[in-house]
Design a protein around this motif. Structure first.
Motif, PDB file in Angstrom:
ATOM      1  N   LEU C 157     -29.934 -23.343 -58.717  1.00 44.10           N
ATOM      2  CA  LEU C 157     -29.821 -23.566 -60.157  1.00 44.10           C
ATOM      3  C   LEU C 157     -30.933 -24.503 -60.622  1.00 44.10           C
ATOM      4  CD1 LEU C 157     -25.988 -24.281 -60.336  1.00 44.10           C
ATOM      5  CD2 LEU C 157     -27.112 -22.193 -61.116  1.00 44.10           C
ATOM      6  N   GLY C 159     -34.468 -26.169 -62.169  1.00 37.85           N
ATOM      7  CA  GLY C 159     -35.842 -26.232 -61.692  1.00 37.85           C
ATOM      8  C   GLY C 159     -36.444 -27.541 -62.129  1.00 37.85           C
ATOM      9  N   LYS C 160     -37.771 -27.586 -62.158  1.00 40.51           N
ATOM     10  CA  LYS C 160     -38.411 -28.860 -62.500  1.00 40.51           C
ATOM     11  C   LYS C 160     -38.440 -29.112 -63.999  1.00 40.51           C
ATOM     12  CE  LYS C 160     -41.473 -29.223 -58.542  1.00 40.51           C
ATOM     13  NZ  LYS C 160     -42.873 -29.132 -58.105  1.00 40.51           N
ATOM     14  N   ASN C 161     -37.691 -28.329 -64.736  1.00 42.84           N
ATOM     15  CA  ASN C 161     -37.766 -28.461 -66.179  1.00 42.84           C
ATOM     16  C   ASN C 161     -36.897 -29.612 -66.669  1.00 42.84           C
ATOM     17  OD1 ASN C 161     -39.269 -25.896 -66.386  1.00 42.84           O
ATOM     18  ND2 ASN C 161     -37.355 -25.126 -65.522  1.00 42.84           N
ATOM     19  N   ILE C 162     -37.466 -30.397 -67.558  1.00 36.31           N
ATOM     20  CA  ILE C 162     -36.746 -31.557 -68.082  1.00 36.31           C
ATOM     21  C   ILE C 162     -35.550 -31.099 -68.917  1.00 36.31           C
ATOM     22  CG2 ILE C 162     -36.939 -33.614 -69.536  1.00 36.31           C
ATOM     23  CD1 ILE C 162     -38.647 -33.815 -67.073  1.00 36.31           C
TER      24      ILE C 162
END
Lengths: 412, 459, 411
Positions: C157, C159-162
């Motif tokens: 689930l 990712g590196k997204n803020i």
């Protein structure tokens, strides 16, 4: 073909991308919190009628007519969708396809265009307004509404003449100033006289046509345009001044609207370009100096008429006058530029909505703690004063020329 | 169509003044800010939790879809009643029930407009940090439903961080209270988090307990323009690398600069390739050095002009330009399709150049607006919805943008939600297992699938 | 004991990777795949399984298979540009935090309950701790996760997204769910830049209530310290907090941020404190010294946690009433107590001294009643009455069934 299908209207109906930002400033929406009362919802309905998927029902008519034409949505819209124009088109379409209701038809086609009938109407209003059942009509304070014994136009010739005036202007009085707040009309002339400006008041001037235009009675509107243009263009004046925000905004746009059809472009442009609101004329053209005036004391706040601030972009001039007047402490009220709820005949047709819009205005006035509310439009003045009266408030609402006239008088 | 027995019962619940049934009346409740549209069978304006409960019980019994709606400004087709049914218009449940500055919390109803709330809080010296661009009209209930972000959330976080508890009416009509007034949760699974961002498929929020914060003491707003969009996106990554967390790091490309300038006339540089709107806040003595560091980073990245707003008026002007730009694009073309993809911050230059390529490939003007600090992009594809061929191309371009973002390790939605618009791409981001679990959660909460059916997870 | 499924373990994790202890099998997986295979095995054989609690003796832990993730302790990646870290959750939380500090980053979430624990335990419990007020809890830091579901399937689930609102917030569900819905084996964490400087003010307060009132005034006045801890005298003494004498209640206030404003911030805090008779004794600016104080704080707390321990939350204005209630109940039941209060969240770790625990039930009943009355909450315990609590329990058991259809996860 309905006007809604005409390219210039239909394209504009399609230019709304439904972002919904119009809800932020629509006073009617803020009251009902109902989508079909904001610009986005109304445009959607008009589009449905244009596309033939919606019949012009009573509901639709209400959605279209329950707009105060305050122009907030047009100014707020990030994409500059001219919703007010679209509402006018929809009303014209309604008048053409469904016809006007009897009361509107009488008022717009018969009474307002005719000085004689207007006189009769205001006379009868004066007679009945203090009768028990009429004192308050749909939230409008009739009892407290001033109705003059003699219209301003009928007495204007008694105003004194000037010797060597700096400027010569024509005065477009407007129906409300002419029949209700006649003293303000007189004051307007006095203020101009105090500044050595000659004022010509053509007696044959007629209604500016705004009420007809906004309810789609274009034929009568065009008559008014034609007539007034002719009357005023005959005069050799530096400017045409008015003390009514709605009349002013209407006169200024004569040449933009339907004048090609009337073959009036040149003439109407000449007329329109001369029109100035009284505050605009005093501040921008005359550059009046108020610093020497005295005799006035109190805290004043100012209400922006929709048709002054948004239709004509006049916001600074009235404030300059009040700020520069010695003895007057000017306070800005919250929501000074919000509609007062009058909206012409809107207040009579949608009294519940109007009352809530006005209530917010009154709250702003109360919070500002001013003794006196100043405005520059007879319709706003009557609406706000009437509602203050009904609510038992003591504040006085005055036209800005009343304040000025008093100051000039004190100087003498 | 609803049976007359059902409509009679609805009238009974909310009163005849708070219900619309005719097709002409329900027409303006069938859209949001996207192109999707489908009018409902009925629109009701409940005024209390009890009314919502009764409506849900009725709908659950009669198997009628119910769609909650606030301001209808959502950008994912989430509030469009695709299967008809009842629109639960919550705009009249807009009271502030309690503001408790001592405990830094407030209890509000879902229909309260975000900005109306801020206007009440500001004189008390407080604010509610989430600030979606549409804050002047959008409702707190909608914000919770979408887990709205906004320019400020780069520093202060999204709606999720400010919701302490919710009163939720479940599709069965049962009322539950998740979370509480306390800042820390109690026992059990975190159902509050599950509700936030669930886009109205799990329950109807009738009371919302939010955290409020004291207004920061000072802020500085900067505007920096660039000749190349790559320089702007590199600046973003470098600022964060310097240990500064701005409140806001917003990017606009040339197309949008011009739309915003057309609307606001605040003097944005019309020929710049991109601008960054940067804001830092905090203690006043901390700010000058941060501004200087940011200025240096901009300089290193070949900035063109750097401007520090001098007055509150200038700050407001810049913000109006930013907040209204999405609406302003109709000046170019009547319709827009707005994506909400988010990528890791360092992938910003890559996604921007991909979007430029997609724009050229399909010959469609695409404006790029980004909460750049979060890597959250709003590419605006401009077109005319009446041109069928163009619409087809737009859908293909949308798909390619989503695909490109996911390939860069991004996500379909940073803050607008999946709604119905991005549903076709859900399988690109989530595995079968994940989607099945989400569907399972939906079925658990809403066994008869009456609440906003067909959205988010496609049940 | 010899069961057929156990024979398969060596093939999954290797010969020396599991031990039998007090009738439990403690398995040390090396990878997410190992975890998945073990979970599948447990599933096929209907054996109960749980993540091993590092601070509890094996005997006390019910399920047959205990997963000890301590070998899955790699920091997979530190991404300087995105300021994120990918970590296997078997890492010791404190070790991870100090590693991040060394590299110039900051990762605040922790609590006295997590001291010495593996990250997976901290995520599973999502406890409130000293930094929660300013920095929030786990959900704010977990950007992505790899979870082994109770079926053995691996779920990825985020990712590196803020920012990410795609789909339902299942990460929020896994966090704090005591590994009942799945085993989080790897997380992508948001890191913070390390604050430039910090100052720790040590103050003594006359009464606990004065301290509470002083600390609670900070928030509404715009002061949000990184840590703001109110500690009862005995514990404070054990923590050897400098500048403090025996028998004094202590208020620790740590402020961190940019150099320029720190002194003024502290001065403003002091000004508020003075009104409540809170007297600052000492201000420490040395990073090492501050760190040492915190490590003694955690150590002392961990000693006290062997007593009966409760974690309570309340809104600031109700705290004095709760405090009164606790005092009264303790008097009635003959207990004495110590507490640490995390003022930023108004969360209390309450330690009960019990020589005679026969009154414990009476004490707890009194405490629950007080919390219910005052709208307080207790970690891992539902306080509430009425149909909506039953409804929530119904939903929770529904979720449990959905994620774990064969009921393999213990708890």
């Amino acid at each position: 073909m309905t006007i809604l299908k005409k390219k210039e209207i239909y394209e504009k109906l399609n230019s709304c991308n439904k972002c919904g930002f119009c809800q932020a400033t629509c006073r009617v929406y803020k009251t009902t919190l109902n989508e079909f009362n904001c610009a986005r919802g109304r445009i959607r309905l008009i589009k449905a009628v244009a596309d033939g998927v919606l019949v012009r029902s009573k509901f639709y008519e209400d959605a279209i007519n329950s707009c105060t034409l305050c122009l907030e949505c047009t100014k707020t819209c990030p994409s500059a969708v001219p919703t007010t124009e679209l509402i006018l088109a929809a009303r014209q379409d309604l008048a053409e396809t469904r016809g006007l209701a009897f009361t509107k038809k009488m008022a717009l086609k018969r009474v307002l265009p005719s000085e004689a009938l207007k006189k009769v109407s205001f006379r009868s209003l004066k007679m009945v307004k203090n009768m028990k059942n009429f004192q308050q009509f749909r939230g409008i304070d009739l009892a407290g509404m001033p109705v003059a014994d003699q219209s301003f136009l009928s007495i204007s010739h008694r105003m004194p003449k000037l010797e060597r005036p700096r400027f010569k202007v024509a005065f477009f009085v407007g129906c409300l100033m002419n029949y209700t707040i006649v003293h303000s009309a007189k004051n307007l002339v006095k203020v101009l006289h105090a500044n050595n400006v000659e004022v010509i008041v053509p007696r044959e001037q007629r209604c500016c046509g705004a009420p007809m235009l906004v309810y789609g009675e274009t034929k009568t509107y065009e008559e008014m345009v034609k007539h007034n243009t002719e009357v005023f263009n005959k005069l050799d004046v530096d400017a045409v001044v008015t003390g009514c925000a709605s009349c002013g905004s209407m006169l200024k746009t004569y040449w933009e609207r339907c004048t090609n059809k009337l073959g009036l472009s040149g003439a109407a442009q000449k007329f329109s370009s001369k029109v100035q609101d009284i505050t605009q004329f005093l501040v921008d053209t005359l550059k009046i100096d108020l610093t020497s005036l005295k005799g006035l004391y109190g805290r004043a706040t100012y209400h922006d008429p929709c048709h002054l601030i948004r239709a004509q972009g006049i916001m600074v001039q009235p404030r300059k006058i009040l700020n520069n007047m010695p003895g007057i402490e000017y306070v800005e009220m919250d929501g000074a530029n919000n509609c007062c709820g009058a909206g012409g005949m809107f207040q009579g047709f949608y009294p519940e909505i109007a009352a809530q819009i006005t209530a917010k205005k009154l709250a702003g006035i109360a919070k500002a703690g001013a003794d006196m509310v100043v405005t520059a439009c007879p319709a706003c003045k009557l609406r706000i004063q009437g509602s203050l009266n009904i609510g038992g408030h003591k504040h006085k609402v005055v036209h800005i020329v009343d304040v000025l006239a008093q100051a000039y008088q004190a100087e003498e | 169509m609803l049976s007359s027995a059902v409509t009679a019962e609805l009238k009974n619940i909310v009163g005849t003044k708070n219900i619309y049934l005719k097709s002409e009346e329900t027409l303006p409740f069938g859209y949001d800010a996207t192109l999707k549209e489908q009018p409902p069978d009925a629109v009701v304006f409940p005024q209390s939790t009890e009314e919502v409960v009764q409506i849900m019980k009725l709908a659950n019994r009669e198997l009628i879809p119910v769609i909650s709606r606030g301001a209808g400004t959502n950008l994912s087709g989430g509030s469009v009643p695709l299967h008809g049914g009842i629109v639960l218009n919550l705009t009249r449940m807009n009271r502030i029930l309690e503001i408790d500055t001592k405990n830094l919390l407030a209890v509000v109803e879902p229909g309260l407009v975000n900005n109306d709330f801020q206007e009440v809080l500001a004189p008390l010296g407080f604010y509610y940090p989430p600030d979606p661009a549409s804050m002047k009209v959008c409702t707190i209930g909608g914000n919770v439903g979408e887990c709205a972000g906004g320019p400020r959330c780069m520093k202060y976080g999204v709606t999720r961080e400010y919701i302490r508890g919710l009163e939720v009416v479940l599709p069965t009509g049962q009322v539950i209270m998740t979370g509480s007034k306390n800042k820390a949760a109690g026992g059990g699974y975190d159902l509050t988090k599950l509700m936030i961002g669930s886009e109205g498929i799990l329950g109807v929020f009738t009371k919302i307990i939010v955290s409020i914060s004291p207004l920061p003491e000072a802020k500085k707003t900067m505007l920096c323009s660039f000749d190349r969009i790559e320089d702007a996106s590199n600046t973003v990554a470098n600022i964060v690398g310097e240990g500064i967390v701005p409140t806001t790091l917003e990017m606009m490309d040339n197309l949008l600069i011009n739309c915003a300038e057309d609307h606001t006339r605040v003097g944005l540089p019309r020929d710049a390739a991109a601008i960054l709107l940067i804001e830092v806040d905090g203690y006043k003595e901390d700010l000058p050095r941060q501004v200087e560091t940011i200025h240096q980073v901009c300089r290193k990245n070949n900035m063109r002009e750097f401007k520090l707003a001098k007055s509150a008026v200038e700050v407001d002007q810049l913000w109006v330009a930013r907040r209204t730009v999405i609406g302003a694009v109709a000046r170019k073309r009547p319709s827009y399709s707005l994506q909400d993809v988010t990528v890791p911050r360092n992938k910003l230059p890559a996604i921007v150049s991909k979007i430029v390529a997609i724009s050229e490939k399909y010959q469609l003007p695409i404006g790029v607006l980004a909460h750049a600090g979060d890597g959250n992009l709003h590419p605006l594809v401009l077109f005319d919805e009446r041109d069928q061929e163009e619409v087809r191309k737009v859908h293909m371009a949308e798909g390619e943008i989503c695909r490109a973002a996911l390939e860069l390790g991004g996500t379909l939605s940073g803050e607008h939600g999946i709604g119905s618009l991005k549903l076709p791409y859900l399988t690109w981001e989530f595995s079968r297992t994940a989607i099945d679990l989400m569907k399972g959660i939906k079925q658990l909460f809403d066994p008869h699938n009456i609440l906003n059916p067909g959205k988010v997870v496609g049940v | 004991m010899e069961e057929s499924w156990m024979a398969k373990l060596p093939a999954i994790v290797g010969e020396s990777q599991y031990v039998e202890k007090n009738g439990r099998i403690v398995v040390f997986p090396n990878s997410t795949e190992h975890v998945s295979s073990i979970v599948k095995l447990a599933n096929e054989n209907q054996v109960k399984l749980a993540v091993k609690k590092s601070k509890e003796s094996v005997v006390k832990q019910e399920p047959k298979i205990l997963l000890d993730l301590s070998k899955m302790d790699t920091i997979v990646e530190i991404d300087r540009e995105n300021v994120t870290a990918a970590v296997m959750t078997g890492i010791n939380l404190a070790a991870f935090q100090s590693e991040m500090k060394k590299r110039g980053f900051y990762f605040p979430p922790t609590s006295i309950w997590d001291n010495g624990s593996l990250m997976i335990e901290a995520i599973a419990a999502n406890h409130t701790g000293p930094s929660s007020g300013k920095y929030g809890k786990w959900r704010e830091y977990v950007l992505g996760m790899e979870v082994v579901l109770p079926t053995g399937e691996i779920l990825n689930l985020g990712g590196k997204n803020i920012k990410c609102v795609s789909g339902l917030d299942m990460m929020g569900l896994f966090i704090g769910s005591h590994s009942q819905l799945g085993i989080v084996t790897k997380v992508l964490l948001r890191l913070l830049p390390k604050p430039e400087a910090s100052k720790l003010s040590i103050a003594r307060v006359n009464t606990l209530l004065d301290g509470v009132n002083a600390a609670n005034t900070l928030g509404p006045r715009g002061q949000l310290p990184a840590r703001n801890e109110l500690i009862t005298p005995n514990m404070a003494w054990e923590m050897q907090i400098p500048g403090i004498e025996k028998g004094q209640t202590v208020l620790l206030t740590e402020i961190e941020g940019f150099v320029e404003s720190l002194s003024r911030q502290l001065a403003e805090v002091d000004l508020i404190y003075q009104k409540y008779g809170v007297k600052s004794q000492l201000v420490i600016s040395d990073e090492k010294e501050i760190e040492e104080i915190w490590s003694r704080y955690f150590f002392t707390a961990s000693l006290h946690m062997q007593k009966q321990t409760y974690n309570l939350t309340i809104i600031p204005s109700k705290l004095p009433s709760l405090y009164d209630a606790i005092e009264k109940i303790c008097r009635q039941t003959g207990f004495s107590f110590e507490m640490i209060m995390h003022c930023g969240v108004v969360n209390i770790d309450l330690f009960l001294d019990s020589i005679d625990s026969s009154n414990l039930i009476e004490f707890e009943e009194g405490l629950f009643k007080a919390l219910l009355l005052l709208g307080g909450k207790m970690a891992d315990k539902k306080i509430g009455i009425g149909s909506h609590v039953l409804e929530i329990e119904k939903l929770e058991s529904g979720l449990k069934r959905l994620f774990d259809p064969s009921g393999v996860m213990a708890g």
